[in-house]
Enzyme design. Structure first.
Site, PDB file in Angstrom:
ATOM      1  N   LYS A  79       0.844  -1.199   0.000  1.00 13.39           N
ATOM      2  CA  LYS A  79       0.000   0.000   0.000  1.00 13.39           C
ATOM      3  C   LYS A  79       0.876   1.244   0.000  1.00 13.39           C
ATOM      4  O   LYS A  79       1.890   1.305   0.698  1.00 13.39           O
ATOM      5  CB  LYS A  79      -0.911  -0.008   1.231  1.00 13.39           C
ATOM      6  CG  LYS A  79      -1.941   1.136   1.260  1.00 13.39           C
ATOM      7  CD  LYS A  79      -2.863   1.013   2.472  1.00 13.39           C
ATOM      8  CE  LYS A  79      -3.893   2.139   2.527  1.00 13.39           C
ATOM      9  NZ  LYS A  79      -4.781   2.021   3.709  1.00 13.39           N
ATOM     10  N   SER A 154      -9.760   2.088   2.869  1.00 15.66           N
ATOM     11  CA  SER A 154      -8.855   2.804   1.984  1.00 15.66           C
ATOM     12  C   SER A 154      -7.859   1.915   1.243  1.00 15.66           C
ATOM     13  O   SER A 154      -7.275   2.346   0.258  1.00 15.66           O
ATOM     14  CB  SER A 154      -8.086   3.853   2.785  1.00 15.66           C
ATOM     15  OG  SER A 154      -7.246   3.219   3.740  1.00 15.66           O
ATOM     16  N   SER A 178      -9.935  -0.171   7.044  1.00 14.55           N
ATOM     17  CA  SER A 178      -9.355  -0.020   5.709  1.00 14.55           C
ATOM     18  C   SER A 178      -8.710  -1.266   5.121  1.00 14.55           C
ATOM     19  O   SER A 178      -8.385  -1.290   3.939  1.00 14.55           O
ATOM     20  CB  SER A 178      -8.329   1.116   5.708  1.00 14.55           C
ATOM     21  OG  SER A 178      -8.998   2.355   5.725  1.00 14.55           O
TER      22      SER A 178
END
Lengths: 484, 483
Positions: A79, A154, A178
């Site tokens: 990420k 997210s 997330s």
């Protein structure tokens, strides 16, 4: 043999160990898959092909050596809120466009040291603030099950990359859901470890007392392998704990007989999609059929979690994001004076949701409001934490929905922040309590994946993984793949 | 009308540690090129996290104990938000409502030796900022070498009654910080800094007057001058029927005035909240005891002991405890002198007299006195003098030579042939020569002016370059005169 990009971490591990495949071949297959699907999925913000191939070659050269960890030679996507030395780290924000960290996050360093192959950086909501990945300044990532829909957020890039078989595993981060929400929306598995289990060093902070890094992959066994590498105390993160890291794969016994599974009534919220509720309740019945004992439990302060979260997380974020002034890194918007430059840089390069949360948090901490907001929120947080302590005196794990709905269409909630925030209503309390949460695919509603959320005691990831893996022995939801 | 002055001081002192407060990068930035003593943490790069410097916390607790504070068993780091580019995170990690130490005091002496206890509100630990330099082309440059250097803030109670007392409080605090080795005391380099809160109120008024904060005082003298000016300014304003604005003023040393500082945002809202990246500091009694065990005998206690054990005056004892190396030096010299029959008071006289004079003349730092002159050498001078090997005049000369060359006084005496001439036989011929050359003095003596012999002794001393034993010279002269 199946196409290489379709291999799970567990399958790839076996194939590599058996000498059936090489890390280079696996990496090449995934790089080709990334190239083919990026126009549709847009999971990646940076693909580090050359570096990945070099790492794969090194892994192949060291194959079979004693001490090689579970991720040796296995590709993974990271990420973009995790710092990677020499590789741009943007956090999905214009304010970090072109920023290349001079250091690796501890999790990245541990993966590299363990011989993993880093494929690149994956998309997310700006500074991990969002539930759909639509807040990325670099474009939305699509859901591989239905590319007109969001992948969740997210960590949407992390989830979509796995679901699209661009990577067998990824790292996500979870401040209010997330990892778990996009795992559920994309039909994969993901775990948010206990706060303090995985070092946050090198994770670009959003809500420091809530942020936690965790793996995302097809199966729970896959998660155990990644977690084994990244978990454990780190001197560079004072909030990482010294609690010993158990052998997670050894915990996967397949046996959950006699396990007490709590079902918190508050998590079956009003307005929940019937198809989602059905899938989750069916999964819970499956656990009972496997020998677990179901216990109806109550976490009475659940309904305060959302407002509490939206004070604490933005308050921390308002301080955490104060450093982005264009002075030391990132682009700078010119102005007539130092202050004007700073104001323009922040005013122009932060997105709307980030600005909203900075303002929320600044307000909550302001003189005259602190007691009514931040201090009160911390008090409520204590009550929420106690809810979990109390309930874990009765049960070993909790089973609940991950979200009230399946993946929603791109654009649907962008004009309604509150509706977007409600997406996380079932995941936020877990971060406030600091306990671990695991999501496993448990069915479909309207042809879109549904995730079962399992919640554990602090530092008892082993039990969570055992339950999740046992469930995956009984079901095949985790083997379903989107048609893409 | 009479006015009462109320002053409180906030002292910032860098803690002398090898590394910075929240990461391993070097805290020794003095003289280094800009931005070469930095790290991802002290530059606040995204993803970096603070880790508290254990030694800095130990030294801050040690300081708290030295100023009679309680070391709190539970204290908390907080974030203090304010936007300024020298503060790379946009917030400073400091302590707010739960400081490391609270409720202490130090004793401050006035010129007359009268002491007053000044209360300490708190001591907390925080990090220093970088330094912003405004370049000639109107741009601003930043050096982050200082960013993250450990800093203690020591806040006094509003117990200080005069600018002079404020200066003495600050000097006393510096003496203690240097004494226990936690701070360099270097005010020019900003290792020790001081802000003041000052207000005046008419006698009889219970409530404090409006408080004005004074910044930018970079020396003891500046502290006193700035406060004298500010008290005068406030008093004149009140006398003219005006009101005092609550504000921050900067001391302009060149102009000798305090000036209002324009603040862009008006009053700052620092939005303090507990630092989530650092767990609270929790200390048990054993930990505090371990810190206390590190505490040396402090200057006041040592001064009292010097008065008591060595029979020194308050003034001498005070001078000899000005810095710890001086006191250590003194006691080493006493030990050496006593072993050869010298007294502690003799040593005090030599140290506060000749040695301090020579140090001042050469601009040498007091902390380096042992390197300039071994304590044994003071004992040696005292011994030579006591044995009559040299007289007082030669002793000073030998002392000075020993200070200059580092040589052993006995060796200097031997090498230069400075031994006192106490043999009357050796002096007799010289005495006769002096008498022959000074018939006028001889005549005066014989007429009954016996004091004329003094002059003649002086002539013998001159002829021997000071080496003659004056008593022997006198005896020999008198003998010759009375033939």
């Amino acid at each position: 043999m199946t196409e290489l990009h379709n291999l799970t971490v567990t399958e790839a591990r076996a194939a590599l160990d058996a000498g059936d495949i090489t890390a280079v071949a696996l990496t090449e297959a995934l790089l080709a898959r990334i190239a083919a699907l990026e126009p549709t999925i847009h999971a990646f913000l940076a693909v580090t092909g050359e570096q990945a191939l070099a790492q794969a070659r090194a892994a192949d050269a060291a194959r079979g050596q004693p001490g090689n960890g579970p991720m040796h030679g296995i590709p993974i996507a990271i990420k973009d809120v995790l710092c990677t030395e020499g590789v741009p780290t943007t956090c999905g924000s214009r304010i970090l466009e072109g920023f290349t960290p001079p250091y690796d996050a501890t999790v990245v360093a541990r993966l590299k040291q363990g011989g993993a192959v880093l494929l690149g950086k994956v998309n997310c909501d700006e500074f991990a603030m969002g539930s759909s990945t639509e807040n990325s300044a670099y474009g939305v990532t699509t859901n591989p099950w239905d590319t007109s829909r969001v992948p969740g957020g997210s960590s949407g890039g992390s989830a979509a990359a796995v679901a699209a078989r661009q990577a067998p595993a990824s790292l996500g981060t979870d401040t209010g859901g997330s990892i778990r929400l996009p795992a559920a929306f994309c039909g994969i598995s993901g775990i948010k470890p206990t706060y303090g289990r995985v070092s946050r060093y090198g994770l670009v902070a959003y809500g420091s007392s809530l942020d936690q890094i965790g793996p995302m992959a097809w199966t729970v066994a896959d998660l155990a392998m990644v977690l084994q590498v990244i978990a454990g105390h780190d001197q560079l993160d004072s909030t990482s704990m010294t609690t010993p890291v158990p052998d997670y794969r050894a915990a996967l016994t397949g046996d959950i007989r006699g396990l007490r599974v709590g079902v918190p009534q508050e998590y079956f919220v009003e307005g929940m999609e019937p198809g989602v509720e059905h899938a989750v309740r069916t999964a819970i019945q499956t656990l009972r059929d496997m020998g677990a004992e179901l216990v109806e439990v109550s976490l009475p302060h659940t309904r305060y979690a959302l407002p509490t979260y939206y004070i604490i997380a933005p308050a921390e974020a308002s301080a955490n994001l104060a450093r982005y002034d264009g002075v030391r890194f990132g682009p700078r918007v010119p102005g007539d004076s130092m202050w004007e430059e700073i104001e323009r840089t922040r005013g122009t390069l932060f997105g709307a949701e980030v600005r909203r949360r900075i303002m929320l948090g600044t307000y909550a901490l302001s003189a005259g409001y602190y007691d009514a907001y931040y201090k009160r929120a911390q008090q409520v947080r204590t009550l929420i934490r106690r809810d979990f302590q109390t309930v874990f005196e009765q049960v070993d794990v909790l089973a609940a929905p991950t979200a009230p709905t399946v993946a929603f269409p791109i654009g649907q909630k962008m004009d309604d922040p509150l509706a977007m925030y409600l997406t996380d209503v079932c995941t936020l309390p877990i971060n406030l309590a600091g306990v671990p949460g695991l999501v496993v695919p448990c069915g479909f509603s309207a042809n879109l994946p549904v995730g079962l959320q399992l919640i554990g005691k602090p530092f008892d990831e082993s039990t969570l993984l055992r339950v999740g893996e046992a469930y995956q022995r009984q079901t095949d939801w985790h083997t379903r793949r989107p048609g893409i | 009308m009479k006015y009462i002055t109320t002053i409180g001081l906030e002292v910032h002192a860098q803690v002398r540690t090898a590394s910075k407060m929240f990461d391993g990068c070097s805290a020794d930035y003095a003289g280094k090129a800009p931005n070469t003593s930095v790290s991802v943490v002290s530059m606040a790069l995204p993803g970096s996290l603070p880790v508290a410097n254990q030694r800095a916390i130990e030294l801050a607790a040690l300081t708290g104990l030295a100023i009679n504070c309680t070391v709190n068993h539970h204290s908390v780091f907080s974030r203090k938000s304010y936007p300024y580019p020298d503060l790379p995170k946009g917030y400073q990690i400091t302590q707010f409502d739960e400081p490391l130490c609270s409720e202490g005091w130090i004793e401050v002496s006035s010129e007359s030796g009268e002491t007053r206890r000044i209360g300490i509100e708190r001591l907390h630990i925080e990090e220093d900022t970088g330094r912003l330099v405004h370049a000639s082309d109107d741009s601003s440059l930043i050096d982050y070498n200082r960013s993250g250097v450990p800093l203690m803030e020591i806040v006094s109670k509003p117990d200080i009654n005069s600018p002079e007392e404020a200066r003495r409080y600050f000097q006393k605090l510096r003496q203690i910080l240097l004494w226990i080795g936690v701070n360099s005391g270097n005010m020019e380099e900003g290792a020790l800094r001081c802000d003041a809160n000052v207000s005046v109120r008419p006698e009889g008024q219970v409530q404090f007057g409006t408080k004005v904060e004074i910044k930018n005082m970079n020396s003891f003298r500046a502290v006193e001058r700035a406060l004298v000016y500010e008290v005068q300014r406030q008093t004149s304003l009140l006398e003219a029927g005006g009101t005092i604005a609550q504000e921050t003023r900067g001391w302009n040393d060149a102009k000798g005035v305090t000036e209002g500082q324009r603040s862009k945002e008006g009053s700052h809202d620092y939005r303090y909240f507990p630092e989530p990246d650092l767990p609270p500091l929790v200390f048990d009694d054993a930990w505090v005891s371990a810190r206390r065990a590190e505490l040396p005998e402090l200057p006041d206690a040592r001064r009292a002991r010097f008065e008591r054990d060595y029979g020194l005056s308050y003034q001498d004892a005070d001078l000899l405890t000005i810095e710890r190396p001086v006191a250590d030096y003194y006691e080493a010299a006493v030990a050496a002198a006593q072993s050869v029959g010298g007294s502690a008071r003799d040593v005090a006289n030599w140290v506060t007299g000749e040695l301090f004079r020579l140090l001042n003349d050469t601009g040498e730092d007091y902390s380096r006195m042992a390197e300039r002159m071994l304590p044994q050498h003071i004992a040696s001078v005292i011994e030579l003098l006591a044995k009559g090997s040299i007289n007082r005049t030669v002793a000073k000369q030998v002392f000075e030579e020993s200070f200059a060359s580092g040589g052993d006084p006995a060796q200097i005496v031997a090498d230069k042939g400075l031994t006192q001439i106490s043999d009357s036989g050796a002096l007799a011929a010289l005495a006769r020569e002096v008498l022959a050359n000074n018939p006028k003095a001889v005549e005066e003596y014989r007429k009954g002016k016996t004091s004329a012999v003094q002059f003649l002794v002086g002539q013998v001393m001159r002829a021997t370059k000071g080496q003659a034993n004056p008593q022997t010279a006198r005896e020999v002269l008198e003998a010759e005169l009375n033939v």
